[in-house]
Scaffold this motif. Structure first.
Motif, PDB file in Angstrom:
ATOM      1  N   TRP A 848       0.820  -1.210   0.000  1.00 12.61           N
ATOM      2  CA  TRP A 848       0.000   0.000   0.000  1.00 12.61           C
ATOM      3  C   TRP A 848       0.853   1.258   0.000  1.00 12.61           C
ATOM      4  CZ3 TRP A 848      -5.483   0.832   0.425  1.00 12.61           C
ATOM      5  CH2 TRP A 848      -6.249  -0.337   0.311  1.00 12.61           C
ATOM      6  N   GLU A 849       2.124   1.144   0.350  1.00 11.60           N
ATOM      7  CA  GLU A 849       3.010   2.310   0.274  1.00 11.60           C
ATOM      8  C   GLU A 849       4.426   1.857  -0.003  1.00 11.60           C
ATOM      9  OE1 GLU A 849       3.787   4.296   4.132  1.00 11.60           O
ATOM     10  OE2 GLU A 849       2.116   3.076   4.817  1.00 11.60           O
ATOM     11  N   GLY A 850       5.275   2.820  -0.361  1.00  8.86           N
ATOM     12  CA  GLY A 850       6.659   2.487  -0.660  1.00  8.86           C
ATOM     13  C   GLY A 850       6.870   1.862  -2.022  1.00  8.86           C
ATOM     14  N   ILE A 851       5.822   1.826  -2.853  1.00  2.89           N
ATOM     15  CA  ILE A 851       5.932   1.282  -4.205  1.00  2.89           C
ATOM     16  C   ILE A 851       6.060   2.440  -5.174  1.00  2.89           C
ATOM     17  CG2 ILE A 851       4.834  -0.139  -5.966  1.00  2.89           C
ATOM     18  CD1 ILE A 851       5.560  -1.645  -3.450  1.00  2.89           C
ATOM     19  N   ASP A 852       7.079   2.409  -6.004  1.00  2.00           N
ATOM     20  CA  ASP A 852       7.318   3.511  -6.934  1.00  2.00           C
ATOM     21  C   ASP A 852       7.557   2.935  -8.324  1.00  2.00           C
ATOM     22  OD1 ASP A 852       7.627   6.025  -7.860  1.00  2.00           O
ATOM     23  OD2 ASP A 852       9.499   6.461  -6.816  1.00  2.00           O
ATOM     24  N   VAL A 853       6.465   2.755  -9.076  1.00  5.23           N
ATOM     25  CA  VAL A 853       6.549   2.253 -10.449  1.00  5.23           C
ATOM     26  C   VAL A 853       6.151   3.392 -11.371  1.00  5.23           C
ATOM     27  CG1 VAL A 853       5.753   0.519 -12.090  1.00  5.23           C
ATOM     28  CG2 VAL A 853       5.987  -0.080  -9.667  1.00  5.23           C
ATOM     29  N   VAL A 854       7.122   3.935 -12.073  1.00  2.00           N
ATOM     30  CA  VAL A 854       6.893   5.113 -12.912  1.00  2.00           C
ATOM     31  C   VAL A 854       6.542   4.679 -14.329  1.00  2.00           C
ATOM     32  CG1 VAL A 854       7.960   7.198 -13.842  1.00  2.00           C
ATOM     33  CG2 VAL A 854       8.465   6.476 -11.501  1.00  2.00           C
ATOM     34  N   GLY A 855       5.630   5.416 -14.957  1.00  2.38           N
ATOM     35  CA  GLY A 855       5.310   5.187 -16.354  1.00  2.38           C
ATOM     36  C   GLY A 855       4.156   4.225 -16.559  1.00  2.38           C
ATOM     37  N   PRO A 856       3.956   3.774 -17.790  1.00  2.00           N
ATOM     38  CA  PRO A 856       2.776   2.975 -18.142  1.00  2.00           C
ATOM     39  C   PRO A 856       2.771   1.571 -17.551  1.00  2.00           C
ATOM     40  CG  PRO A 856       4.256   3.184 -20.034  1.00  2.00           C
ATOM     41  CD  PRO A 856       4.766   4.111 -18.983  1.00  2.00           C
ATOM     42  N   ALA A 857       3.895   1.086 -16.983  1.00  2.00           N
ATOM     43  CA  ALA A 857       3.893  -0.251 -16.374  1.00  2.00           C
ATOM     44  C   ALA A 857       2.831  -0.345 -15.291  1.00  2.00           C
ATOM     45  CB  ALA A 857       5.265  -0.576 -15.798  1.00  2.00           C
ATOM     46  N   ARG A 900      -5.237   6.849   1.425  1.00  3.17           N
ATOM     47  CA  ARG A 900      -4.500   7.871   0.687  1.00  3.17           C
ATOM     48  C   ARG A 900      -3.111   7.365   0.294  1.00  3.17           C
ATOM     49  NH1 ARG A 900      -3.994  13.346   3.474  1.00  3.17           N
ATOM     50  NH2 ARG A 900      -3.457  13.930   1.337  1.00  3.17           N
ATOM     51  N   GLN A 901      -2.484   6.578   1.183  1.00  2.00           N
ATOM     52  CA  GLN A 901      -1.187   6.005   0.830  1.00  2.00           C
ATOM     53  C   GLN A 901      -1.333   5.067  -0.371  1.00  2.00           C
ATOM     54  OE1 GLN A 901       2.044   6.253   1.818  1.00  2.00           O
ATOM     55  NE2 GLN A 901       1.499   8.047   3.044  1.00  2.00           N
ATOM     56  N   GLY A 902      -2.363   4.228  -0.349  1.00  2.00           N
ATOM     57  CA  GLY A 902      -2.593   3.328  -1.470  1.00  2.00           C
ATOM     58  C   GLY A 902      -2.844   4.092  -2.756  1.00  2.00           C
ATOM     59  N   PHE A 903      -3.680   5.099  -2.694  1.00  3.85           N
ATOM     60  CA  PHE A 903      -3.973   5.933  -3.866  1.00  3.85           C
ATOM     61  C   PHE A 903      -2.690   6.540  -4.443  1.00  3.85           C
ATOM     62  CE2 PHE A 903      -4.733  10.090  -5.721  1.00  3.85           C
ATOM     63  CZ  PHE A 903      -5.783   9.848  -6.593  1.00  3.85           C
ATOM     64  N   GLY A 904      -1.762   6.901  -3.558  1.00  2.00           N
ATOM     65  CA  GLY A 904      -0.529   7.558  -3.993  1.00  2.00           C
ATOM     66  C   GLY A 904       0.423   6.687  -4.782  1.00  2.00           C
ATOM     67  N   ARG A 905       0.124   5.369  -4.901  1.00  2.00           N
ATOM     68  CA  ARG A 905       1.017   4.493  -5.678  1.00  2.00           C
ATOM     69  C   ARG A 905       0.911   4.758  -7.171  1.00  2.00           C
ATOM     70  NH1 ARG A 905       4.025   4.955  -3.033  1.00  2.00           N
ATOM     71  NH2 ARG A 905       2.627   6.103  -1.653  1.00  2.00           N
ATOM     72  N   LEU A 906      -0.191   5.362  -7.646  1.00  2.38           N
ATOM     73  CA  LEU A 906      -0.444   5.420  -9.085  1.00  2.38           C
ATOM     74  C   LEU A 906       0.323   6.523  -9.800  1.00  2.38           C
ATOM     75  CD1 LEU A 906      -2.026   4.217 -11.450  1.00  2.38           C
ATOM     76  CD2 LEU A 906      -3.849   5.864 -10.959  1.00  2.38           C
ATOM     77  N   ILE A 907       0.127   7.751  -9.405  1.00  6.02           N
ATOM     78  CA  ILE A 907       0.706   8.886 -10.121  1.00  6.02           C
ATOM     79  C   ILE A 907       1.974   9.328  -9.401  1.00  6.02           C
ATOM     80  CG2 ILE A 907       0.314  11.217 -10.970  1.00  6.02           C
ATOM     81  CD1 ILE A 907      -1.444   9.087 -12.274  1.00  6.02           C
ATOM     82  N   ARG A 908       3.137   9.053 -10.032  1.00  7.46           N
ATOM     83  CA  ARG A 908       4.421   9.355  -9.403  1.00  7.46           C
ATOM     84  C   ARG A 908       5.171  10.487 -10.096  1.00  7.46           C
ATOM     85  NH1 ARG A 908       4.014   7.985  -4.702  1.00  7.46           N
ATOM     86  NH2 ARG A 908       6.274   8.073  -4.483  1.00  7.46           N
TER      87      ARG A 908
END
Length: 971
Positions: A848-857, A900-908
């Motif tokens: 739910w947090e600490g995940i940082d996948v940038v771009g279309p992946a 909110r932490q979970g939501f924050g994984r999408l747009i980096r």
């Protein structure tokens, strides 16, 4: 040394030897010649074969290996090639990367191998201690062996051979004293079972001379002149004295020039010219000004900074400038290692290069993170108890000459047994008497080097676990943190949980048994191994006969006392376990957890628990009393010929402190509970192990006393501090009543980048057909978006059921499903998700947090259920009881922060684009739903049917938000 080896690799349909099957095998026979300083190798023969696995190949395995059904359908079954494989292997040692998994598959297929097994994964962990990753591919990159991992059997067998040879070359460059010490330890009866023993023995035999070479050898030889006669290796590390000036704060505060700092962040300012990729962000400037103002006015501040704000620089620049101007120390605390590394290894060095003044920075961790060279020496002198211990000691000894910090994080120790062993060589305070330690006197103490650097630094980076370490009484080691008056806490939404963990207690039968058996482990009739035996060995012949007789009698009595304590220990935990099983109504596949409340303590059977505890406690008191007398007696032997007497006294004191602490805490759990504490017990579902736990009921008072009242300025920041648009919840949890507040939004345009889709026709959780609807919705959605989805669950059981339901239909569509808990590490799961184009990742709490996948992946984020805490979690339940309306006042705000932490994984980044799907109808039907939605940034929100979800998501990702026509709240 001349030796023939066979490298082996298997490609399989999965990672479980009992459920999955072999689909390809490859073997390479090669010969190795080990000379003075060279390793020569020659491939003698190779062979590979497809194998019909007799089952479908999962899509993720097909994507990873390139092996499909058509290639294996006409291949022989494993039984048809087993004899050929056995002949090829002969009696040669078998080499492979994580070879134990391959051997498990062979064993499950009725081909157990008696051959010696050499694991290049284990070798690399010892010989390449500073590698970031230890997969075949990553090791290949580090060692200059390109394209080392193809996930095809023969190619990877060849790769294992190449890696093995490269690691052998590393081994030949080890200093001779280290090789000799490794082989000495491996020569012990238990060390002889270590699979790599023959490798290191062969390398030592192959060395024609013992000259030190390379960087490791040069560092080692530089200190040989100071050789320690008690240590055959000599001092492997020395600490140079720091010449920096002490920080002496002035009597008056020199305030920051906020206008000058602001100019640095302007489009043509200092940062724009000096930092690649820097962008002017008004939100960052607003935060900078608030932080600078709080430092100037000695005010406390809560500041929420949305994703993309650049909050690290917004507080680092004013903190560094303020510390330099005033010769002050500013402590910066983070929750995660990733952020700590980012600050210390990237952001702070960037500022040190840019700013027109010098400032010092240091990173400081808890004592248990640093190696204690005295305890390492004691462990080596005691000899090896197991192959696992041999592996850990070899890893530490190879790493020691090259480390500058002595930090445990530099070592790769994936085995839990090795991690537990680290506690025996770490600089824990219970065994540290620094004022008498010869290692510290000679400059060989890693912890005091780090502590000294922190004392001289303007910025000190720590973690939350260390931040309030002074709250826990540290009788023997003193304060870990140097004195400071200014504090910045990043990732502050974790502060309450981190303090709770820091001040929590856990004890089970195994932990207490470990202390007692370390002191005296019965090995026969009136024969004991352990620390007390070591005391007798060291003192025999080194003290007068009269003292020896007294010591021998005292140790014998203490050994008998310990044996009695062990018997009572088993009895106590058996009775406690029976009580818990009798009174816990929830039985199943999960651990049983039971709060030890006042109502539970009046049950008739609790008296049996108290009685057995009284017996055990009395016996532990007798052991502690005799152990204290032993500590005093050893201290009086000062000046004797006892080898490392100081070390014996330190260890004896450490055992005494740990024993008394465990007894005190267990007594509180059972007999004398504190109303300010939460107590519970749990029974492990795996081995029925019983454990006692305690945690503070409130931490706000501690934060208020030790931070807000004790410090001039405390700044708490995070991307998620507010709930429903205000800071009331976090203020209450941390007693931050006097702090100013600021919320700066994200610079990202969420309205254009993010679609939040809320199905209107999905059943609520726990209603009929909810789970089936979730499965069908996920399958349809992921097919439409071609994977690229992270699905967040609140329980592993639902994740597992969902994975079983959607894996096959998505596989048929060419989409791989990766699930947390399937035997693959979190790091590897993320790597697979990033690199496999058509994939879906299912994760629970840690994702739910600490995940940082940038771009279309990562283009689709699915939140399956709102992340409410488990109601029967002991800490959550106990704290809920302190509210008049616990659900509204505690459960909902906590869930909003996780949401909110979970939501924050999408747009980096600014260019990211995606869809958030919330499959929990309570968001639309319950009174608290708007509070969750109000906590999100201004996105495009759609409420519509599940049937329209796949097409809506596909169109959003393909076209863009501005091209949409919306009518009646639907796309």
């Amino acid at each position: 040394m001349h030796q023939t080896y066979v490298a082996l690799d298997l490609e399989t349909t999965g990672l479980d030897p009992r459920r999955d099957a072999i689909m390809e095998l490859g073997v390479v026979r090669f010969r190795v010649s080990l000379g003075n300083e060279t390793v020569q190798s020659q491939v003698v023969d190779s062979w590979s074969s497809f194998v019909n696995p007799g089952r479908p190949i999962p899509i993720q395995v097909q994507q990873l290996t390139g092996i499909n059904h058509d290639q294996v359908i006409r291949a022989p079954r494993f039984g048809q090639v087993a004899a050929q494989l056995r002949r090829f292997l002969g009696d040669s040692p078998v080499v492979g990367h994580s070879i134990s998994l391959d051997l498990d598959f062979l064993r499950e297929n009725d081909l157990p191998l008696p051959n010696p097994a050499i694991d290049t994964f284990e070798m690399a962990g010892i010989l390449v201690p500073h590698a970031a990753r230890y997969s075949l591919a990553k090791l290949g990159e580090k060692l200059g062996l390109p394209n080392l991992c193809t996930h095809r059997a023969l190619e990877d067998a060849l790769a294992a051979k190449e890696l093995f040879v490269a690691l052998l070359e590393y081994a030949t460059r080890l200093p001779a004293p280290i090789l000799r010490e490794i082989n000495r330890l491996a020569g012990d009866a238990l060390g002889a079972d270590w699979p790599l023993r023959s490798i290191f023995r062969g390398v030592e035999e192959g060395q024609a001379r013992t000259a030190f070479r390379g960087s490791i050898g040069q560092q080692l030889s530089a200190f040989r002149a100071k050789n320690d006669p008690d240590d055959p290796l000599g001092p492997l590390f020395a600490v140079s004295e720091d010449e920096a000036e002490e920080l002496v704060p002035g009597k008056t505060v020199r305030e920051l020039d906020i206008q000058t700092l602001t100019a640095m962040f302007e489009p043509d300012g200092l940062l724009a010219h000096g930092l690649a990729g820097f962008e002017h962000r008004p939100q960052q400037v607003e935060m900078l000004q608030a932080v600078a103002g709080a430092l100037n006015r000695k005010q406390h501040l809560l500041v929420e900074a949305g994703t993309g704000t650049g909050k690290s620089l917004a507080y680092l620049l004013p903190a560094a400038t303020f510390a330099h101007l005033n010769s002050e120390r500013v402590v910066i605390s983070t929750n995660t290692i990733n952020l700590q590394d980012q600050l210390f290894k990237k952001d702070i060095p960037d500022l040190q290069k840019l700013l027109p003044f010098e400032f010092l920075a240091a990173v400081l961790k808890g004592r248990s993170n640093y190696l204690c060279q005295r305890r390492l020496l004691v462990m080596r002198q005691a000899g090896v108890r197991s192959p696992e211990e041999m592996r850990m000691l070899a890893r530490v000894m190879v790493w020691l000459p090259s480390t500058q910090t002595g930090e445990r994080d530099e070592l790769f120790m994936p085995d839990p047994a090795e991690q537990a062993m680290w506690s025996r060589v770490s600089a824990e305070s219970d065994t540290c008497t620094s004022d008498r330690c010869r290692f510290r006197e000679r400059g060989h103490c890693f912890f005091y080097r780090a502590r000294r650097a922190a004392e001289l630094a303007h910025l000190v980076v720590v973690n939350h676990a260390l931040l309030l370490s002074d709250v826990a009484v540290d009788r023997y080691g003193g304060h870990v943190l140097p004195e400071y008056r200014y504090l910045i806490v990043d990732e502050a939404h974790h502060l309450e949980a981190a303090i709770t963990r820091q001040l929590s207690f856990e004890a089970d039968q195994r932990a207490v048994e470990h202390i007692l058996t370390d002191l005296a482990r019965p090995v026969g009739v009136r024969r004991y191994a352990g620390f007390l035996g070591e005391v007798l060995t060291r003192c025999r012949g080194a003290i007068p006969l009269e003292q020896w007789t007294t010591l021998e009698d005292h140790v014998a009595r203490l050994q008998r006392q310990i044996e009695s304590a062990l018997t009572l220990l088993y009895s106590f935990f058996n009775v406690l376990g029976e009580f818990l099983r009798e009174h816990d109504q929830k039985r199943g596949d999960y651990d049983q957890r039971l709060r030890l409340t006042s109502s539970l303590r009046v049950q008739p059977a609790w008296s049996d628990v108290e009685m057995t505890w009284d017996n055990l406690s009395a016996q532990l008191t007798r052991v502690a009393t005799d152990l204290e007398k032993l500590c005093g007696g050893l201290t009086e032997l000062e000046g004797s010929k006892v080898s490392d007497l100081e070390g014996l006294v330190q260890d004896c004191t450490g055992y005494l402190v740990r024993l008394r602490e465990d007894q005190l805490q267990m007594n509180a759990c059972i007999a004398e509970p504190d109303r300010a504490q939460i107590y519970w017990a749990n029974v492990s579902s795996d081995d029925q192990r019983v454990a006692l736990h305690a945690a503070p009921l409130h931490v706000g008072g501690l934060v208020e006393k030790h931070l807000f009242h004790a410090k001039e300025s405390v700044i708490l920041t995070s991307a998620t501090l507010a709930t429903d648009g205000n800071f009331d919840f976090i203020r209450g949890r941390l007693s931050a009543v006097e702090a100013d507040e600021l919320a700066v939004g994200s610079p990202f345009d969420f309205k254009s980048s993010t679609l939040v889709y809320m199905p209107t026709d999905i059943p609520e959780p726990n209603q009929p057909y909810y789970q089936k609807t979730v499965e069908e919705a996920l399958a349809s959605l992921c097919r439409a978006t071609e994977g690229r989805a992270l699905v967040l669950f609140t329980s592993y059981s639902q994740l597992r059921v969902t994975s079983q339901a959607i894996s096959r239909p998505l596989s048929e569509a060419g989409i791989a499903v990766y699930e947390q808990g399937a035997g693959v590490s979190r790091v590897q799961l993320l790597e697979n998700f990033r690199t496999v184009p058509r994939s879906v990742l299912l994760g629970t709490r840690s994702f739910w947090e600490g995940i940082d996948v940038v771009g279309p992946a990562l283009s689709v984020l699915v939140i399956v259920r709102l992340p409410f805490a488990v109601p029967d979690d002991p800490i959550f339940a106990a704290r809920s009881d302190t509210f008049e309306n616990p659900f509204a006042e505690y459960a909902v705000p906590e869930a909003i922060l996780r949401f909110r932490q979970g939501f924050g994984r999408l747009i980096r980044t600014k260019t990211d684009r995606g869809v958030v799907v919330i499959l929990d109808k309570r968001l639309l039907t319950k009174s608290y739903g708007p509070m969750f939605l109000n906590s999100l940034p201004d996105c495009t929100q759609v409420r519509s049917s599940l049937a329209k979800l796949p097409d809506a998501a596909k169109r959003w990702l393909a076209k863009g938000g501005n091209t949409w026509e919306r009518k009646g709240g639907e796309p």
